[in-house]
Structures are given as C-alpha cells and as structure tokens.
Design a protein around this motif. Structure first.
Motif, PDB file in Angstrom:
ATOM      1  N   ALA A 276      -3.198  24.760 -17.210  1.00 60.73           N
ATOM      2  CA  ALA A 276      -1.919  24.549 -16.526  1.00 60.73           C
ATOM      3  C   ALA A 276      -2.059  24.846 -15.040  1.00 60.73           C
ATOM      4  N   ILE A 277      -2.846  25.860 -14.703  1.00 62.41           N
ATOM      5  CA  ILE A 277      -3.037  26.210 -13.294  1.00 62.41           C
ATOM      6  C   ILE A 277      -3.854  25.145 -12.575  1.00 62.41           C
ATOM      7  N   SER A 278      -4.582  24.319 -13.331  1.00 67.66           N
ATOM      8  CA  SER A 278      -5.379  23.266 -12.683  1.00 67.66           C
ATOM      9  C   SER A 278      -4.503  22.315 -11.879  1.00 67.66           C
ATOM     10  N   GLU A 279      -3.224  22.243 -12.221  1.00 69.78           N
ATOM     11  CA  GLU A 279      -2.319  21.321 -11.536  1.00 69.78           C
ATOM     12  C   GLU A 279      -1.736  21.911 -10.260  1.00 69.78           C
ATOM     13  N   GLU A 280      -1.950  23.205 -10.028  1.00 67.92           N
ATOM     14  CA  GLU A 280      -1.335  23.842  -8.872  1.00 67.92           C
ATOM     15  C   GLU A 280      -2.245  24.902  -8.236  1.00 67.92           C
ATOM     16  N   VAL A 281      -3.551  24.651  -8.245  1.00 68.58           N
ATOM     17  CA  VAL A 281      -4.495  25.627  -7.703  1.00 68.58           C
ATOM     18  C   VAL A 281      -4.188  25.941  -6.243  1.00 68.58           C
ATOM     19  N   GLN A 282      -3.844  24.921  -5.472  1.00 68.89           N
ATOM     20  CA  GLN A 282      -3.580  25.149  -4.054  1.00 68.89           C
ATOM     21  C   GLN A 282      -2.392  26.081  -3.853  1.00 68.89           C
ATOM     22  N   GLN A 283      -1.306  25.870  -4.607  1.00 66.99           N
ATOM     23  CA  GLN A 283      -0.123  26.726  -4.471  1.00 66.99           C
ATOM     24  C   GLN A 283      -0.404  28.147  -4.950  1.00 66.99           C
ATOM     25  N   VAL A 284      -1.200  28.271  -6.012  1.00 69.13           N
ATOM     26  CA  VAL A 284      -1.497  29.592  -6.568  1.00 69.13           C
ATOM     27  C   VAL A 284      -2.390  30.396  -5.633  1.00 69.13           C
ATOM     28  N   SER A 285      -3.370  29.749  -5.029  1.00 71.58           N
ATOM     29  CA  SER A 285      -4.352  30.473  -4.223  1.00 71.58           C
ATOM     30  C   SER A 285      -3.829  30.842  -2.833  1.00 71.58           C
ATOM     31  N   ARG A 286      -2.853  30.119  -2.322  1.00 73.58           N
ATOM     32  CA  ARG A 286      -2.357  30.393  -0.967  1.00 73.58           C
ATOM     33  C   ARG A 286      -1.816  31.813  -0.807  1.00 73.58           C
ATOM     34  N   PRO A 287      -0.937  32.301  -1.696  1.00 76.00           N
ATOM     35  CA  PRO A 287      -0.442  33.673  -1.532  1.00 76.00           C
ATOM     36  C   PRO A 287      -1.561  34.714  -1.612  1.00 76.00           C
ATOM     37  N   TRP A 288      -2.596  34.444  -2.394  1.00 76.94           N
ATOM     38  CA  TRP A 288      -3.706  35.385  -2.478  1.00 76.94           C
ATOM     39  C   TRP A 288      -4.436  35.483  -1.142  1.00 76.94           C
ATOM     40  N   ARG A 289      -4.620  34.361  -0.488  1.00 70.93           N
ATOM     41  CA  ARG A 289      -5.269  34.395   0.835  1.00 70.93           C
ATOM     42  C   ARG A 289      -4.379  35.114   1.847  1.00 70.93           C
ATOM     43  N   GLU A 290      -3.064  34.856   1.771  1.00 72.94           N
ATOM     44  CA  GLU A 290      -2.137  35.537   2.679  1.00 72.94           C
ATOM     45  C   GLU A 290      -2.153  37.046   2.466  1.00 72.94           C
ATOM     46  N   ALA A 291      -2.481  37.466   1.244  1.00 68.71           N
ATOM     47  CA  ALA A 291      -2.527  38.896   0.916  1.00 68.71           C
ATOM     48  C   ALA A 291      -3.867  39.525   1.293  1.00 68.71           C
ATOM     49  N   GLY A 292      -4.776  38.731   1.846  1.00 72.70           N
ATOM     50  CA  GLY A 292      -6.048  39.284   2.297  1.00 72.70           C
ATOM     51  C   GLY A 292      -7.272  38.797   1.569  1.00 72.70           C
ATOM     52  N   ARG A 293      -7.090  38.079   0.458  1.00 68.68           N
ATOM     53  CA  ARG A 293      -8.248  37.562  -0.274  1.00 68.68           C
ATOM     54  C   ARG A 293      -8.641  36.205   0.302  1.00 68.68           C
ATOM     55  N   THR A 294      -9.108  36.225   1.546  1.00 67.31           N
ATOM     56  CA  THR A 294      -9.384  34.989   2.279  1.00 67.31           C
ATOM     57  C   THR A 294     -10.504  34.163   1.667  1.00 67.31           C
ATOM     58  N   GLU A 295     -11.346  34.794   0.861  1.00 66.57           N
ATOM     59  CA  GLU A 295     -12.457  34.058   0.240  1.00 66.57           C
ATOM     60  C   GLU A 295     -11.993  33.161  -0.900  1.00 66.57           C
ATOM     61  N   LEU A 296     -10.740  33.356  -1.355  1.00 66.70           N
ATOM     62  CA  LEU A 296     -10.243  32.575  -2.485  1.00 66.70           C
ATOM     63  C   LEU A 296      -9.650  31.252  -1.999  1.00 66.70           C
ATOM     64  N   THR A 297     -10.518  30.421  -1.494  1.00 66.13           N
ATOM     65  CA  THR A 297     -10.110  29.077  -1.087  1.00 66.13           C
ATOM     66  C   THR A 297      -9.765  28.259  -2.322  1.00 66.13           C
ATOM     67  N   THR A 298      -9.125  27.138  -2.107  1.00 62.34           N
ATOM     68  CA  THR A 298      -8.794  26.267  -3.239  1.00 62.34           C
ATOM     69  C   THR A 298     -10.047  25.906  -4.018  1.00 62.34           C
ATOM     70  N   ARG A 299     -11.113  25.590  -3.297  1.00 56.45           N
ATOM     71  CA  ARG A 299     -12.359  25.206  -3.974  1.00 56.45           C
ATOM     72  C   ARG A 299     -12.956  26.373  -4.755  1.00 56.45           C
ATOM     73  N   ALA A 300     -12.896  27.572  -4.170  1.00 55.46           N
ATOM     74  CA  ALA A 300     -13.446  28.732  -4.865  1.00 55.46           C
ATOM     75  C   ALA A 300     -12.665  29.026  -6.145  1.00 55.46           C
ATOM     76  N   VAL A 301     -11.347  28.906  -6.082  1.00 56.04           N
ATOM     77  CA  VAL A 301     -10.517  29.162  -7.257  1.00 56.04           C
ATOM     78  C   VAL A 301     -10.752  28.090  -8.318  1.00 56.04           C
ATOM     79  N   GLU A 302     -10.930  26.851  -7.894  1.00 54.06           N
ATOM     80  CA  GLU A 302     -11.259  25.789  -8.858  1.00 54.06           C
ATOM     81  C   GLU A 302     -12.565  26.102  -9.573  1.00 54.06           C
TER      82      GLU A 302
END
Length: 317
Positions: A276-302
């Motif tokens: 289910a998260i495969s459909e919204e990886v970009q939206q899910v990963s953005r708040p994590w990067r804003e919180a400091g996990r900058t390495e969690l790019t969309t590609r990395a999370v995929e």
C-alpha cells in the motif's frame, strides 16, 4: 500575537472559533507550525492565561481533503473514548468537522509533551515500548465500535518500485488477491507508527525512553490486530531496515499480543499493508526527511520497501 513562520498563521475565521473554547481571560498569543503531517496542517497555539502564564493547544486542519469530516468525527470520538483509559492521547477541546465555523474542517486538542523519535539509536528499547503500547490500544472495548477498516490498496493499484524483485512482488500481489482471512475484530489505531508516537528520551540515556503520547486518531477503525501490526512493521522497515519490520511482530507477541496463527494468514495482512505504501512513497518519505532523516530519499525508501517485501515472501511465502 507572534508567528514562528508564515506557515503557522491561522486563517481569519479560525481564531474566533478557538477563542470560544478558551477559558475566560485567555487568548492566543503565538502560533507555530508543526512538521511531520501528510494530510493535515498542524499548529501549536500558545495560549496566554489569566495569571500571566501560558499553555499550549494543538490545532489540526484538513485543507481540501476528501472525507475530512469523517476523519475528524472519528478522531473526536476516539479522543473522547481515550480520556477514560490509560492510553496517553490528547484531550479533545473542540471539533468543527463540517467547517461550520472555520475555513476548513478543524479539531482543537490539548498538547502533549514529547516528540516522535525516528533515529536508529535506542531502537532496541523503543520497539518493545511501541509493541506494548499498541497492545494496550487493542485491549480497548468501546461501547460503540468505530467504522470497519478499509484496505489501502488493491492488487491492481500496487506500484512495483523500479528495479525491484519482480518475482517477489508478483507473488505478494497474488497474496492480496486471496480472500480476506477470518479474524476477530478489535479497536485499531490504523495509523500506528513511530511518527505518531511521542517519546521522552533522556539526552544521555536513550535506554530510558518512555512513551508520552499517541497522536493522529483520524483513521480509527475496527478490524484485525494484524493490520495495525503490519502498518507499524512496514514503517519500521522503511525507517530502520527490513529486519526491524520483521522484528515488530515478534515484539508484539512477546508483549502478549495474539496474531493470526496460520502463516499464510499472517502473510496476507503483512503484505496487505506493505505494498500500500508503494503508491505513496514520496509523501511518506518527505516528513521523515524534514525530521532530519535526509538520507531517506524516495529512491532509498523504495529500495527498503523492495527489500522488506522480498524478506516477507522469503520468510512466510
């Protein structure tokens, strides 16, 4: 009134609504945008009190979001229920799910101490705490059940990440096509994951972490506990690696939780959430990067999602 940044500004109609729910002599003296949300705008409101002190409230606003009224009604109901339990949750102050008074559907609640912790350090301590907290939520027996859970994906809408293990994903999609296993319904948070859990962590002692609150009750549902476990497992896998996704189900059982006994049924619920998260990886990963996990790019999370789905199919498929 001071704003910490422009995005913190409250729309004109909303302060009047907030003021109607304050104590006599209180007023809004400051606002601050809170980061980390995907569907809602979150603001901390600093309230000046009659004795010259301050207290904080949180304003949750859904802007142009479908089903916002339903979500806020669910959240208001859940917060009311939770006040009579030991689950640490915000207290409901007021709700305007139909935007009768505010520009958009809004909810006003008390502010809880603590913060989401998304770092790898101290994870060994936090995972059992998360499991025990989720078990306590599942133990609730409301007089009125929330709505039945809704699946967040279908076999036809799954988005296989680029470069993913095609065989593992095809097998996972086939699992979703199976009939829904029978289950005993329970009270679900339905969006339980590290970003919606607040911790107090002593700076010099990560092992002393304790949970101070659980937030975002807008998706509260009735359904199988396996689904809540699966959702948190997926988020842990994406934040910290596939092994932690697999570990969470073990921690839940160690805490006394009971999951589906049949391996194929467990796999169904775990796979029902991950893709289910495969459909919204970009939206899910953005708040994590804003919180400091900058390495969690969309590609990395995929990549982590692919590794997790593959690990699920290898272990249970």
């Amino acid at each position: 009134m001071t704003n910490h940044d422009e995005s913190a500004a409250v729309r004109p109609l909303t302060p009047a609504w907030v003021n109607r729910h304050l104590e006599v002599g209180e007023r809004i003296v400051g606002t601050e945008a809170l980061r980390g949300g995907i569907t809602a705008e979150m603001r901390r409101l600093t309230i000046g009190t009659r004795d010259g002190g301050t207290r904080d409230l949180v304003l949750r606003t859904f802007v142009d979001v479908e089903h916002a009224g339903d979500w806020l009604n669910r959240e208001a109901g859940a917060l009311t229920l939770l006040q009579e339990t030991g689950v640490p949750a915000p207290g409901l102050v007021a709700a305007d799910p139909g935007a009768a008074h505010c520009e958009y559907p809004s909810l006003l609640m008390t502010h809880l101490a603590g913060r989401p912790v998304l770092d790898d350090e101290g994870l060994e301590t936090r995972v059992p705490l998360l499991a025990r907290q989720l078990l306590a939520i599942h133990a609730l027996r409301p007089a009125e059940r929330p709505p039945q859970y809704v699946a967040l994906t279908t076999a036809d809408t799954v988005v296989t990440p680029k470069g993913a293990d095609a065989g593992a994903w095809a097998a996972a999609i086939d699992v979703i096509r199976r009939p829904v296993p029978t289950y005993e319904g329970r009270f679900l948070h339905r969006d339980f994951h590290p970003g919606n859990v607040l911790f107090d962590v002593p700076p010099s002692r990560p092992t002393g972490a304790r949970i101070t609150g659980v937030v975002d009750w807008a998706a509260t549902s009735w359904g199988p506990v396996d689904l809540d476990v699966a959702h948190c497992s997926t988020n842990l896998a994406l934040l910290h690696g596939p092994a932690w996704g697999l570990r969470f189900a073990e921690a839940y059982e160690e805490a006394g939780g009971v999951l589906a006994a049949d391996a194929s049924e467990r796999l169904y619920w775990l796979v029902r959430d991950g893709p289910a998260i495969s459909e919204e990886v970009q939206q899910v990963s953005r708040p994590w990067r804003e919180a400091g996990r900058t390495e969690l790019t969309t590609r990395a999370v995929e990549g982590r999602l692919d590794a997790y789905v593959t690990a699920l199919m290898d272990s249970l498929g």
